[in-house]
Design an enzyme around this catalytic site. Structure first.
Site, PDB file in Angstrom:
ATOM      1  N   GLU A 173      -5.222  -0.703  -1.483  1.00  0.00           N
ATOM      2  CA  GLU A 173      -4.868  -1.908  -2.371  1.00  0.00           C
ATOM      3  C   GLU A 173      -3.778  -2.422  -2.110  1.00  0.00           C
ATOM      4  O   GLU A 173      -3.529  -3.729  -2.425  1.00  0.00           O
ATOM      5  CB  GLU A 173      -4.820  -1.229  -3.865  1.00  0.00           C
ATOM      6  CG  GLU A 173      -5.929  -0.769  -4.595  1.00  0.00           C
ATOM      7  CD  GLU A 173      -6.149   0.783  -4.203  1.00  0.00           C
ATOM      8  OE1 GLU A 173      -5.534   1.195  -3.393  1.00  0.00           O
ATOM      9  OE2 GLU A 173      -7.194   1.429  -5.022  1.00  0.00           O
ATOM     10  N   MET A 222      14.150  -3.336  15.325  1.00  0.00           N
ATOM     11  CA  MET A 222      15.280  -4.097  14.614  1.00  0.00           C
ATOM     12  C   MET A 222      16.082  -2.990  14.341  1.00  0.00           C
ATOM     13  O   MET A 222      17.540  -3.189  14.079  1.00  0.00           O
ATOM     14  CB  MET A 222      14.801  -5.028  13.325  1.00  0.00           C
ATOM     15  CG  MET A 222      15.756  -5.561  12.542  1.00  0.00           C
ATOM     16  SD  MET A 222      16.570  -6.912  13.681  1.00  0.00           S
ATOM     17  CE  MET A 222      15.626  -8.147  13.756  1.00  0.00           C
ATOM     18  N   LYS A 256     -10.335  -0.719 -19.929  1.00  0.00           N
ATOM     19  CA  LYS A 256     -11.874  -0.453 -19.819  1.00  0.00           C
ATOM     20  C   LYS A 256     -12.619  -0.728 -21.032  1.00  0.00           C
ATOM     21  O   LYS A 256     -13.622  -1.692 -20.890  1.00  0.00           O
ATOM     22  CB  LYS A 256     -12.238   1.038 -19.343  1.00  0.00           C
ATOM     23  CG  LYS A 256     -13.861   1.214 -19.165  1.00  0.00           C
ATOM     24  CD  LYS A 256     -14.106   2.548 -18.798  1.00  0.00           C
ATOM     25  CE  LYS A 256     -15.258   2.924 -18.292  1.00  0.00           C
ATOM     26  NZ  LYS A 256     -15.566   4.296 -17.807  1.00  0.00           N
ATOM     27  N   PHE A 266      -5.994  10.273 -17.961  1.00  0.00           N
ATOM     28  CA  PHE A 266      -6.188  10.526 -16.178  1.00  0.00           C
ATOM     29  C   PHE A 266      -6.159   8.837 -15.547  1.00  0.00           C
ATOM     30  O   PHE A 266      -6.879   7.896 -15.949  1.00  0.00           O
ATOM     31  CB  PHE A 266      -7.837  10.847 -16.016  1.00  0.00           C
ATOM     32  CG  PHE A 266      -8.276  10.884 -14.426  1.00  0.00           C
ATOM     33  CD1 PHE A 266      -7.376  11.524 -13.690  1.00  0.00           C
ATOM     34  CD2 PHE A 266      -9.202  10.205 -14.272  1.00  0.00           C
ATOM     35  CE1 PHE A 266      -7.798  11.715 -12.092  1.00  0.00           C
ATOM     36  CE2 PHE A 266      -9.507  10.319 -12.750  1.00  0.00           C
ATOM     37  CZ  PHE A 266      -8.837  10.920 -11.805  1.00  0.00           C
ATOM     38  N   GLN A 267      -5.549   8.863 -14.432  1.00  0.00           N
ATOM     39  CA  GLN A 267      -5.123   7.681 -13.867  1.00  0.00           C
ATOM     40  C   GLN A 267      -4.594   6.580 -14.915  1.00  0.00           C
ATOM     41  O   GLN A 267      -4.835   5.344 -14.640  1.00  0.00           O
ATOM     42  CB  GLN A 267      -6.484   7.014 -13.032  1.00  0.00           C
ATOM     43  CG  GLN A 267      -7.063   8.138 -12.016  1.00  0.00           C
ATOM     44  CD  GLN A 267      -8.024   7.275 -11.270  1.00  0.00           C
ATOM     45  OE1 GLN A 267      -8.740   6.654 -11.401  1.00  0.00           O
ATOM     46  NE2 GLN A 267      -8.074   7.987  -9.867  1.00  0.00           N
TER      47      GLN A 267
HETATM   48  C1  LIG Z   1       8.097  -0.996   4.332  1.00  0.00           C
HETATM   49  C2  LIG Z   1       9.214  -1.065   5.219  1.00  0.00           C
HETATM   50  N1  LIG Z   1       9.903   0.024   5.531  1.00  0.00           N
HETATM   51  C3  LIG Z   1      11.134  -0.068   6.438  1.00  0.00           C
HETATM   52  C4  LIG Z   1      11.788  -1.200   6.640  1.00  0.00           C
HETATM   53  C5  LIG Z   1      12.939  -1.429   7.343  1.00  0.00           C
HETATM   54  N2  LIG Z   1      12.768  -2.006   8.837  1.00  0.00           N
HETATM   55  C6  LIG Z   1      12.998  -3.232   9.011  1.00  0.00           C
HETATM   56  S1  LIG Z   1      12.598  -3.540  10.553  1.00  0.00           S
HETATM   57  C7  LIG Z   1      12.037  -2.135  10.888  1.00  0.00           C
HETATM   58  C8  LIG Z   1      11.439  -1.831  12.098  1.00  0.00           C
HETATM   59  C9  LIG Z   1      10.040  -2.545  12.471  1.00  0.00           C
HETATM   60  O1  LIG Z   1       9.675  -1.854  13.738  1.00  0.00           O
HETATM   61  P1  LIG Z   1       8.516  -2.417  14.355  1.00  0.00           P
HETATM   62  O2  LIG Z   1       7.190  -2.808  13.511  1.00  0.00           O
HETATM   63  O3  LIG Z   1       8.024  -1.938  15.819  1.00  0.00           O
HETATM   64  O4  LIG Z   1       8.949  -3.983  14.910  1.00  0.00           O
HETATM   65  P2  LIG Z   1      10.018  -4.454  16.065  1.00  0.00           P
HETATM   66  O5  LIG Z   1      11.397  -4.578  15.074  1.00  0.00           O
HETATM   67  O6  LIG Z   1      10.200  -3.178  17.014  1.00  0.00           O
HETATM   68  O7  LIG Z   1       9.734  -5.603  16.190  1.00  0.00           O
HETATM   69  C10 LIG Z   1      12.301  -1.157   9.795  1.00  0.00           C
HETATM   70  C11 LIG Z   1      11.794   0.080   9.911  1.00  0.00           C
HETATM   71  C12 LIG Z   1      11.067  -2.284   6.115  1.00  0.00           C
HETATM   72  N3  LIG Z   1      11.267  -3.512   6.530  1.00  0.00           N
HETATM   73  N4  LIG Z   1       9.946  -2.459   5.490  1.00  0.00           N
END
Ligand SMILES: Cc1ncc(C[n+]2csc(CCOP(=O)(O)OP(=O)(O)O)c2C)c(N)n1
Ligand SMILES: [Mg+2]
Lengths: 167, 562
Positions: free
Chosen positions: B49, B476, B161, B111-112
Site C-alpha cells: 500500500e 548519504m 464497510k 479486527f483490522q
Molecule cells: C525511509 C527512510 N529511512 C531512513 C532514511 C535516512 N537516510 C537518508 S539517505 C539514506 C541513505 C540512502 O542510501 P541509498 O539509497 O543507497 O542512497 P545513496 O545515498 O547511497 O545514494 C538514509 C538511510 C530516509 N531518508 N528514509
C-alpha cells in the site's frame, strides 16, 4: 505574552481533536480551552488562552485559520472584550473558619453549592483578577480542591481600543 | 436513482474525472472492489500500500491532477501513512480512500481496525470519516476540492464497510459549501506595487523559488518575470524545473547541497524575492545568517508559510501564478527597468566570478562516477524525460547534474525525504504520462524499500527505467559519518545485497550491470528501447561525496567545497 483567542468552528466530530492536535503537534501551549455550541447549532465556539512571543501567536492564529473547519479566529487580546471564568472551590470550613468563609463568599458574590460538616463547595465567577484574589484569601483557610472551567470571552459591542481583528 | 455506497463511490470518482486508481483490496473494501470488477475506473494492483500512495503521488506530480489510492482498513491504511506524509510535506494533491470496519464496530478494537483519521490528522490537509452513505458523494467532492485547491495536499477519506452496502439517492453535488475554506489566489494589489518598488530600487536581487511555481503552473510567468528583471534566479529542490535548468540567469539549486554561486548570492543579496518557497532549514542553513542584508518579498499561497522562519518585509498571499502575472503586467513598460538593469551589472559580474571559481564538478579517478552517470542521462534524454529519485546522494547528484528544463519533470521526495519513494512514483508518473520516458535514479539502499513494485511495473507493462547508483553504502549517511563522525561507518555499509540483475529477471524485468564509463550511454540507449521495465545496476565509486555541503545548521557561506 498571554492571548485569549476566540475561535468559531464547524460543530462536527473531531474538530476539537484537530485544534488540540495543532497545538500539541507544533509545540504551542494551551493554558485553557473551553468549547460549546453557539446559537447556531452547526457552529461551536472555543475560547483558547495561550501564550507566546508575537511571532508564535501570529503562527497560531494563521494555523487555526488554516484548519478547514475553522470559520473565524479573533485575537480578543487586541480588542475590548469581557472575560469570565467559573471555579468550584472546596474549602475546609469548621469552627470559626466557617463564618470567615461565608463572609468571603458574600463579599465576592460567590455561592455555596455544597455543604458538609467541615467543608463548603463555593461557586465563583469572575475575571482572572477576581478569581486570583479569592483563591489567595481562601488558601490559608485550607483549599482542598479546585476545578476551573477555563476562560470564556466575548468581544464588547462598543470598541474603544482600535480593534485589529484577524480575518 | 438509489445506489449502494460502493456504486456511489465509483460513480463519484468518474464524476471527478478519475481515470486510474492505485489500490490493494481487503475485507472491508470488498463491496467497492466488487463494483470495480464491473469497470468504470482503471485499477492498478500494487504490491504494497505504500506503493499505492507513492504512485498516486507520482501521478499527481507528473500531471497536476489529483492522484487516487484505495486500500483496506487497519494494516492497509497504516501502510499508506508514509506515502501520505510524503505528499503532505511536498503539498501534493492526492486522495487516499481507506476502508474502515463497520460503523457499529468502530471504536471496539475490531479486527483490522485502525483509527486512520486520528493517525493521519497531522499529515493530511484534511481528512474525513463517512458515517452515512448519504454523505458519500458530497464528501468525495469536498475531498478532491480540498486536495487540489489552495496549497494542495493529501486528503484521507475513511469509509466504513456498512456505508458501502447501504443505499442512497445518488446525485453528485455541483457546488462546494465549505464556509471555513476559501483560499486566496489573487495577491493584494497594493502589496504587489510596493514589492515592485522595492525590487526596482535594489542592486543585488535574487529570485528564489520553490514548489509553488510547479504546483500553481507558474513556470511561464516566472520565466517572463526573471527575464523582465534580468535578475539571477535559484531554485529549491522542489522548485527545479520551474525555470529552465540551462537558462543563463539560473544559478542552480541553493541550500545544503546548492551551488557555490547560489549560496553566495543569497548570502550577499540586498533583495530576496521568494516565490512559492518556504525557507526550509535545508535551504537556509543558519537562519540568522540567511540573506542577512536583504529586503525580503515573500509570495506564497499559504499564509502560515509567511514569516514562519524569517521575518519578511513585504508578504503577498496569493498563488504564484496570479501574483507573477500581475507583477509582469505592471513591470512591462515600467520606465525604471532600464536603470535597474544597468545597476545590476556589477552584481551579475560577481555572480559569474563565483560560478567560474566553483562550478559543480567532480574528480575523475578511472572508476565510474555517479555524477558522470547523471550527466550522461541528461545528455541522452536532453532533459526531455521525467526523472524521479530515491533519497540520499543519488537524489542530490540528480538535482545538481541533471538540468531540468520543464516543470513536472523532476519528481522527488523533498520535505519528508522518503527512501523508497522514487520507484513507485516513477510508475505512477509513467501511467499518468505514458509517452514520457520515466527514469528513477535510485540508491542501492532506497531501491530495496519498494522493490516489490517491479511486479506491478511488469504486470501493467509500465516500462520505467531504474538507474541504481550502487555504492554499497547508505551513501548519504556514510558521508555524514565521514565528515562529522570521524569516519566511523556505523551500520551504513551494506555488505550483503541482492544480485540486482537476477532480481530484475526474477520479476520478469530486464537487468543490466554497468561499471565502465563507456557502457553508460549504450546501456541507457538499450534501456530506452526496451519493451520491459529495466533496472540498471551502476557500480559507482563507493566513497564519493556530494559537494558542496553546508553542515547542518551552519551558515550557507560555510559550505565545504571538496
Ligand atoms: C525511509 C527512510 N529511512 C531512513 C532514511 C535516512 N537516510 C537518508 S539517505 C539514506 C541513505 C540512502 O542510501 P541509498 O539509497 O543507497 O542512497 P545513496 O545515498 O547511497 O545514494 C538514509 C538511510 C530516509 N531518508 N528514509
Ligand atoms: Mg547507496
Amino acid at each position: 505574552m498571554r492571548h485569549t483567542i476566540s475561535l468559531t468552528v464547524e460543530n462536527k466530530f473531531g474538530v476539537l481533536a484537530r485544534v488540540a492536535g495543532l497545538f500539541s503537534g507544533r509545540g504551542y501551549n494551551i493554558e485553557s480551552l473551553s468549547v460549546a455550541e453557539t446559537l447556531d447549532p452547526l457552529l461551536s465556539k472555543m475560547t483558547i488562552v495561550t501564550s507566546g512571543e508575537d511571532k508564535i501567536i501570529e503562527q497560531i492564529i494563521k494555523q487555526l485559520n488554516k484548519l478547514i473547519n475553522t470559520i473565524k479566529v479573533t485575537d480578543l487580546t487586541v480588542t475590548d472584550h469581557v472575560e469570565r471564568e467559573m471555579v468550584l472551590v472546596k474549602v475546609s470550613a469548621s469552627g470559626e473558619s466557617r463564618t470567615e468563609v461565608l463572609r468571603l463568599v458574600d463579599i465576592f458574590r460567590g455561592k455555596i453549592v455544597d455543604v458538609s460538616p467541615d467543608t463548603f463547595v463555593i461557586e465563583l465567577t469572575g475575571d482572572e483578577g477576581k478569581i486570583q484574589a479569592v483563591l489567595s484569601l481562601l488558601t490559608p483557610l485550607g483549599v482542598k480542591d479546585i476545578v476551573r472551567t477555563g476562560k470564556v470571552a466575548m468581544q464588547r459591542t462598543i470598541q474603544q481600543k482600535k480593534s485589529q481583528k484577524t480575518e | 436513482m438509489k445506489m449502494s455506497g460502493a456504486k456511489i463511490f465509483v460513480e463519484s470518482l468518474r464524476k471527478e474525472g478519475v481515470d486510474t486508481i492505485f489500490g490493494y483490496p481487503g475485507g472491508v473494501v470488498l463491496y467497492i472492489y466488487d463494483e470495480l470488477y464491473r469497470g468504470g475506473v482503471r485499477h492498478i494492483l500494487v504490491r504494497h500500500e505504500q506503493g499505492a500512495a507513492h504512485m498516486a503521488d507520482g501521478y499527481a506530480r507528473a500531471t497536476g491532477k489529483v492522484g487516487v489510492a484505495l486500500v483496506t482498513s487497519g494494516p492497509g491504511a497504516t501502510n499508506t501513512v508514509t506515502g501520505i506524509a510524503t505528499a503532505y510535506m511536498d503539498s501534493i494533491p492526492i486522495v487516499v480512500f481507506t476502508g474502515q470496519v463497520s460503523t457499529n464496530l468502530v471504536g471496539n478494537d475490531a479486527f483490522q481496525e485502525a483509527d486512520i483519521v486520528g493517525i493521519t490528522r497531522s499529515c493530511t490537509k484534511h481528512n474525513f470519516l463517512i458515517k452515512n452513505v448519504r454523505d458519500m458523494a458530497r464528501t468525495i467532492k469536498e475531498a478532491f476540492y480540498i486536495a487540489r485547491t489552495g496549497r494542495p495536499g493529501p486528503v484521507v477519506v475513511d469509509i466504513p464497510k456498512d456505508v458501502t452496502i447501504d443505499t442512497a439517492e445518488f446525485s453528485y453535488p455541483d457546488a462546494i459549501d465549505l464556509p471555513g475554506y476559501k483560499p486566496t489566489y489573487e495577491g493584494h494589489t497594493g502589496q504587489i506595487k510596493r514589492a515592485i518598488d522595492m525590487i526596482l530600487a535594489s542592486k543585488k536581487p535574487v529570485i528564489y523559488t520553490g514548489g509553488g511555481i510547479i504546483s500553481s503552473g507558474a513556470a511561464k510567468d516566472l520565466l517572463t518575470f526573471t527575464e523582465l528583471l534580468n535578475a539571477p534566479i535559484t531554485n529549491t529542490l522542489m522548485g527545479l524545473g520551474g525555470v529552465p535548468g540551462d537558462h543563463p540567469l539560473f544559478m542552480g539549486m541553493l541550500g545544503m547541497h546548492g551551488t557555490y554561486a547560489a549560496n553566495m548570492a543569497v548570502t550577499h543579496t540586498d533583495m530576496l524575492i521568494a516565490i512559492g518557497a518556504r525557507f526550509d532549514d535545508r535551504v537556509t542553513g543558519d537562519i540568522n545568517e540567511f540573506a542577512p542584508d536583504a529586503n525580503i518579498v515573500h509570495i506564497d499561497i499559504d499564509p502560515t508559510s509567511i514569516s514562519k522562519n524569517v521575518e519578511v518585509d513585504i508578504p503577498i498571499v496569493g498563488s504564484a501564478k496570479q501574483v507573477l502575472a500581475e507583477m509582469n503586467r505592471l513591470l512591462k513598460g515600467d520606465k525604471r527597468l532600464k536603470a535597474f538593469h544597468r545597476q545590476l551589472s556589477d552584481w551579475k559580474a560577481l555572480i559569474r566570478k563565483w560560478q567560474e571559481a566553483y562550478p559543480l564538478t567532480y574528480k575523475k579517478t578511472g572508476k565510474l562516477k555517479p555524477q558522470f552517470v547523471i550527466e550522461k542521462l541528461y545528455e541522452i534524454t536532453r532533459g526531455d524525460a521525467i526523472i524521479t529519485t530515491e533519497v540520499g546522494q543519488n537524489q542530490m547528484w540528480t538535482a545538481q547534474f541533471y538540468k531540468f528544463r520543464k516543470p513536472r519533470t523532476f519528481v522527488t521526495s523533498g520535505g519528508l525525504g522518503t527512501m523508497g519513494y522514487g520507484f513507485p512514483a516513477a510508475i505512477g508518473a509513467k501511467i499518468a504520462v505514458p509517452d514520457a520516458t520515466v527514469i528513477d535514479v535510485a540508491g542501492d539502499g532506497s531501491i530495496q524499500m519498494n522493490i516489490q513494485e517491479l511486479a506491478t511495473a511488469v504486470q501493467y507493462k509500465v516500462n520505467v527505467i531504474v538507474a541504481i547508483l550502487n555504492n554499497n553504502y547508505l551513501g548519504m549517511v556514510r558521508q555524514w559519518q565521514s565528515l562529522f563522525y570521524g569516519k566511523r561507518y556505523s551500520h551504513t555499509h551494506m555488505s550483503y545485497k541482492p544480485d540486482f540483475v537476477k532480481l530484475a529477471e526474477a520479476y520478469g524485468a530486464k537487468g543490466y550491470t554497468v561499471d565502465r564509463e563507456k557502457d553508460v550511454i549504450p546501456t541507457f540507449r538499450e534501456a530506452l528501447r526496451s519493451k520491459l521495465p529495466v533496472l540498471i545496476d551502476f557500480h559507482v565509486e563507493e566513497e564519493e561525496d556530494v559537494y558542496p555541503i553546508v553542515p547542518a545548521g551552519a551558515s550557507l557561506k560555510k559550505m565545504l567545497l571538496a
